[in-house]
Design an enzyme around this catalytic site. Structure first.
Site, PDB file in Angstrom:
ATOM      1  N   HIS A 186       0.833  -1.206   0.000  1.00 24.58           N
ATOM      2  CA  HIS A 186       0.000   0.000   0.000  1.00 24.58           C
ATOM      3  C   HIS A 186       0.862   1.248   0.000  1.00 24.58           C
ATOM      4  O   HIS A 186       1.957   1.265   0.563  1.00 24.58           O
ATOM      5  CB  HIS A 186      -0.965   0.019   1.193  1.00 24.58           C
TER       6      HIS A 186
ATOM      7  N   HIS B 210       0.519   5.298   1.075  1.00 26.19           N
ATOM      8  CA  HIS B 210      -0.259   6.328   1.772  1.00 26.19           C
ATOM      9  C   HIS B 210      -0.224   7.612   0.941  1.00 26.19           C
ATOM     10  O   HIS B 210       0.846   7.997   0.439  1.00 26.19           O
ATOM     11  CB  HIS B 210       0.371   6.663   3.126  1.00 26.19           C
TER      12      HIS B 210
HETATM   13  P1  5GP Z   1       1.677   0.686   7.419  1.00 24.10           P
HETATM   14  O1  5GP Z   1       1.585  -0.799   7.227  1.00 24.10           O
HETATM   15  O2  5GP Z   1       2.041   1.414   6.164  1.00 24.10           O
HETATM   16  O3  5GP Z   1       2.583   1.069   8.567  1.00 24.10           O
HETATM   17  O4  5GP Z   1       0.279   1.255   7.862  1.00 24.10           O
HETATM   18  C1  5GP Z   1      -0.931   0.570   7.738  1.00 24.10           C
HETATM   19  C2  5GP Z   1      -2.046   1.593   7.718  1.00 24.10           C
HETATM   20  O5  5GP Z   1      -3.272   0.897   7.695  1.00 24.10           O
HETATM   21  C3  5GP Z   1      -2.095   2.523   8.953  1.00 24.10           C
HETATM   22  O6  5GP Z   1      -2.045   3.876   8.516  1.00 24.10           O
HETATM   23  C4  5GP Z   1      -3.421   2.193   9.611  1.00 24.10           C
HETATM   24  O7  5GP Z   1      -4.053   3.321  10.153  1.00 24.10           O
HETATM   25  C5  5GP Z   1      -4.216   1.588   8.467  1.00 24.10           C
HETATM   26  N1  5GP Z   1      -5.217   0.615   8.877  1.00 24.10           N
HETATM   27  C6  5GP Z   1      -5.042  -0.383   9.800  1.00 24.10           C
HETATM   28  N2  5GP Z   1      -6.177  -1.130   9.911  1.00 24.10           N
HETATM   29  C7  5GP Z   1      -7.070  -0.582   9.036  1.00 24.10           C
HETATM   30  C8  5GP Z   1      -8.424  -0.908   8.696  1.00 24.10           C
HETATM   31  O8  5GP Z   1      -9.032  -1.852   9.217  1.00 24.10           O
HETATM   32  N3  5GP Z   1      -9.022  -0.153   7.743  1.00 24.10           N
HETATM   33  C9  5GP Z   1      -8.385   0.910   7.157  1.00 24.10           C
HETATM   34  N4  5GP Z   1      -9.071   1.590   6.242  1.00 24.10           N
HETATM   35  N5  5GP Z   1      -7.108   1.254   7.451  1.00 24.10           N
HETATM   36  C10 5GP Z   1      -6.460   0.514   8.385  1.00 24.10           C
END
Ligand code: 5GP
Length: 138
Positions: A103, A105
């Site tokens: 993903h 951001h």
């Molecule tokens: P990363 O893996 O890049 O550190 O961040 C994962 C992102 O996923 C975080 O910004 C977090 O807020 C988001 N996130 C975690 N669980 C969920 C969810 O159930 N739904 C959504 N829409 N975002 C999520």
């Protein structure tokens, strides 16, 4: 490299097992709102097919995701009258990754305004309103 785990939260979103607030989708990618937004308009772009991150993604997955990143980034800039856009992407735990489905951001940014700290649930009505603004700009 660790194998892709299809029980990750974004795989569940792709299967419709848990809800999301969609900003944009096409055959290959989905963009939806982050539920712990660090900026107003914070959203995530993912491929619809499995891969953990940039390290195991195919060139085709990366190409389609980046095309959507560009599309949504421009819409976010318009929707929030942003001065700039931050694109963030993390790979594996040591790289800051928490959800193991590729993903990117997207954060609309304004001069002199910091991102909020991570890990705080957002207000769902505000998140839905922000998604609507971006959908209107697409
Ligand atoms: P990363 O893996 O890049 O550190 O961040 C994962 C992102 O996923 C975080 O910004 C977090 O807020 C988001 N996130 C975690 N669980 C969920 C969810 O159930 N739904 C959504 N829409 N975002 C999520």
């Amino acid at each position: 490299m660790t194998a892709y785990d299809d029980q990750n939260i974004f795989a569940k979103i792709l299967r419709g097992e848990i809800p999301n607030v969609t900003v944009y989708e096409d055959d290959d990618t989905l963009c939806f709102m982050d539920i712990m937004p660090r900026t107003d308009g914070h959203c995530l772009v993912i491929p619809k097919t499995p891969c953990r991150n940039v390290l195991d993604a195919s060139d085709a997955q990366l190409a389609s995701v980046m095309s959507t990143v560009k599309k949504v980034a421009n819409a976010a800039k318009t929707a929030f009258d942003a001065d700039g856009i931050t694109v963030q992407q993390f790979n594996e735990t040591a790289g800051g990754q928490e959800v193991f489905h590729l993903h990117f951001h997207i954060h609309p940014r304004h001069d002199g305004v910091s991102m909020r700290p991570p890990g705080k649930m957002g207000d769902m009505e505000a998140i839905k309103a922000h998604a609507e603004k971006m959908r209107a700009a697409l």
